[in-house]
Motif scaffolding. Structure first.
Motif, PDB file in Angstrom:
ATOM      1  N   UNK A 153     -12.878  14.001   1.068  1.00  0.00           N
ATOM      2  CA  UNK A 153     -12.084  14.325   2.187  1.00  0.00           C
ATOM      3  C   UNK A 153     -12.472  13.215   3.342  1.00  0.00           C
ATOM      4  N   UNK A 154     -13.666  12.845   3.300  1.00  0.00           N
ATOM      5  CA  UNK A 154     -13.877  12.220   4.564  1.00  0.00           C
ATOM      6  C   UNK A 154     -13.541  10.748   4.501  1.00  0.00           C
ATOM      7  N   UNK A 155     -12.527  10.527   3.780  1.00  0.00           N
ATOM      8  CA  UNK A 155     -11.878   8.892   3.824  1.00  0.00           C
ATOM      9  C   UNK A 155     -10.943   8.916   5.027  1.00  0.00           C
ATOM     10  N   UNK A 156     -11.039   7.627   5.596  1.00  0.00           N
ATOM     11  CA  UNK A 156     -10.153   7.408   6.842  1.00  0.00           C
ATOM     12  C   UNK A 156      -9.229   6.433   6.433  1.00  0.00           C
ATOM     13  N   UNK A 157      -9.605   5.557   5.296  1.00  0.00           N
ATOM     14  CA  UNK A 157      -8.553   4.466   5.147  1.00  0.00           C
ATOM     15  C   UNK A 157      -8.289   4.523   3.645  1.00  0.00           C
ATOM     16  N   UNK A 158      -7.165   4.268   3.285  1.00  0.00           N
ATOM     17  CA  UNK A 158      -6.946   4.051   1.809  1.00  0.00           C
ATOM     18  C   UNK A 158      -6.151   2.859   1.594  1.00  0.00           C
ATOM     19  N   UNK A 159      -6.478   1.992   0.597  1.00  0.00           N
ATOM     20  CA  UNK A 159      -5.970   0.868   0.441  1.00  0.00           C
ATOM     21  C   UNK A 159      -5.770   0.508  -1.199  1.00  0.00           C
TER      22      UNK A 159
END
Length: 567
Positions: free
Chosen positions: A55-61
């Motif tokens: 849930x704390x992910x700010x950037x997905x690549x």
């Protein structure tokens, strides 16, 4: 307490408080920087968006994987996501609610996918979006409302797609552009917006007129990444920059024809022509009211920027080709048509059986030799070959075969293509006199190109006729001592020719041979009568069957047409 145990207990307590800190997606890596936690999945061969993203992910690549779809609810658990990079996958579908739980999203990059369209209303759920990268996709349409929900956008990359035509209203309705165009006294502080539209196959016709005007007038705060946009088509504008072209307004097709009523003779090639003025270039097609399926040739070529010429070629026109031909042109503004009426004449018609009129000047020396190769009761087989000038191009010579009753004013025309030198005429009436002529197309039959023949009543009668001719020849030659001219008389078998024979032949040998002569006369008189122009009885009376074209002795005979006339 042991210091090591103390540290372990602290880590265990911290993990229970926030377990997502140490968790990550299998096959991917997670990292922490000043921006926040990032999820990096490079060449992980993923086929869908992972479900257990922390849930704390700010950037997905996620790049170089096998993603084919951006479904609804994929990011329901990561509402704090600010950057989403999904470059170089195989995404072809983007659901209209795929961004539903991403109100904080500021950057979306979908470079190098296979999107042919984008649900632009999906960006209502991401009002904070500032960067949208869609280059190297397959977008071919940009609807008028496309940028309406991208009010905070500062970078839009649509380069290297399949865009051909865009309305200027797409950008006039963009909030960023509207803010930049407000009057000086009311202008708000607007950040710079970069727009990339290069490397698309732009069609520079009237449909792109407004967009070209927009590109020429664009100024800060909107900046083109590459201001040198070029035309891909039409051909005469390919490679030109937008600032080099001046486009006209669009126009509904206007059709016309130089001749709407045409009359041509049989056998000639005819070309129907129509001109179309339209912008953009229209689609042009021909229709034939009688729905006759023929191998017509249609060619359509531009002769100026807004005018095209369309031609319909009808080879070797026949009476069946007569009718109304309609040339129709259409573009997105509408369609119009023009009708051409074609009449095909019958140039071989004549008021007398012996009158033939050429429909075109005959070639000097053009001639066709014709003969009967085979004859049956109900038909014949003809053979012919061209000589002199007509044989100059034997592979391209067309022939006209005219068939009809000998006394008919009109003959049926049959057109024979190149390379054919034989034809069978069947289904003829029995005991009827016919005439067949073969001529080079566009020429009248000449002497020696027509054959006159008579069909038999049945097979036995036809065989009987052949035997009769041979018997008469032998009798006249051996017994009556008929000169050579009598043989020609017999073979030509003209009406009334043999009426004089029974009376003339006996008088040649009177005297001491009267008895023998009488015997031979009885032999000749006992022969059965032939069909049509047959041998006559000694008393001058004719057989029971009289031909319809039997002529009286005192009437003028038609000129001799061919020494090969058969009986």
């Amino acid at each position: 307490m042991d210091p090591i145990c103390h540290i372990f207990l602290l880590l265990l307590v911290f993990h229970k408080i926030n377990p997502s800190v140490l968790s990550c997606v299998t096959g991917c890596s997670c990292s922490q920087d000043s921006f926040g936690r990032s999820l990096l999945c490079m060449s992980a061969l993923l086929r869908q968006i992972p479900e257990n993203i922390p849930q704390d992910i700010r950037k997905i690549r996620i790049e170089n994987s096998h993603l084919t779809e951006l479904p609804r609810g994929s990011f329901e658990n990561v509402s704090a996501l600010e950057c989403l990079w999904l470059n170089f996958n195989n995404i072809t579908v983007m659901h209209i609610k795929s961004l539903e739980y991403l109100p904080a999203l500021k950057e979306l990059r979908l470079q190098g996918n296979k999107l042919s369209s984008v649900p632009w209303t999906a960006f209502q759920d991401s009002p904070a979006l500032k960067i949208l990268d869609l280059k190297h996709n397959r977008l071919d349409v940009l609807p008028e409302h496309a940028l309406r929900y991208l009010s905070n956008l500062t970078y839009l990359d649509l380069s290297s797609n399949q865009l051909t035509v865009i309305s200027r209203d797409v950008f006039y309705s963009w909030p960023v552009y509207q803010r930049s165009q407000r009057v000086e006294g009311q202008r708000e502080a607007v950040s710079t917006a970069v727009l990339a539209l290069h490397d698309n196959p732009w069609i520079c016709d009237c449909r792109l007129r407004g967009f070209v005007q927009f590109i020429k007038s664009v100024s800060p705060p909107i900046i083109l990444m590459n201001p040198y946009l070029t035309c891909s088509s039409p051909k005469f504008r390919a490679g030109k920059f937008f600032h080099e072209v001046e486009l006209n307004s669009c126009m509904k097709p206007l059709t016309s024809a130089p001749d709407t009523n045409m009359t041509v003779p049989v056998g000639l090639n005819v070309t129907l022509t129509c001109f179309v003025q339209a912008s953009p270039s229209p689609a042009v097609w021909w229709t034939y009211a009688l729905k006759l399926l023929r191998a017509f040739n249609v060619s359509t070529q531009p002769i100026s920027e807004e005018t095209v010429r369309s031609e319909l070629l009808i080879p070797a026109a026949r009476p069946a080709d007569a009718g109304n031909y309609t040339c129709t042109a259409a573009n997105f503004l509408g369609n119009t048509s023009v009708t051409i009426t074609l009449r095909v004449g019958t140039p071989w018609a004549s008021t007398t059986p012996t009158g033939w009129a050429a429909i075109a000047p005959a070639e000097p020396g053009a001639h066709v030799e014709v003969r009967i190769a085979k004859q049956t009761v109900y038909g014949i087989t003809l053979e012919w070959f061209a000589v002199a000038a007509a044989a100059a191009e034997p592979g391209e010579t067309w022939y006209t075969l005219l068939v009809g009753r000998y006394d008919a004013a009109r003959k049926d025309a049959i057109y024979i293509g190149p390379g054919v030198n034989t034809y069978s005429v069947t289904d003829l009436l029995p005991a009827t006199k016919y005439e067949v002529c073969v001529a080079v197309r566009n020429q009248a039959p000449r002497k020696g190109q027509c054959v006159v023949f008579v069909t038999g009543s049945d097979i036995s009668q036809l065989e009987q006729r052949e035997k009769l001719i041979h018997i008469v020849v032998i009798v006249c030659a051996m017994v009556l001592a008929v000169p050579a001219g009598m043989y020609a008389c017999t073979t030509e078998a003209r009406p009334g020719c043999l009426v004089r024979c029974p009376g003339a032949c006996p008088r040649r040998r009177r005297g001491g041979q009267a008895q023998a002569t009488g015997s031979k006369e009885s032999t000749l008189d006992s022969l059965p009568a032939g069909s049509e122009d047959r041998l006559c009885h000694p008393k001058g009376g004719c057989g029971a069957q009289q031909p319809p074209d039997h002529e009286e002795p005192d009437k003028t005979r038609p000129p001799h047409r061919n020494s090969a006339d058969l009986y």
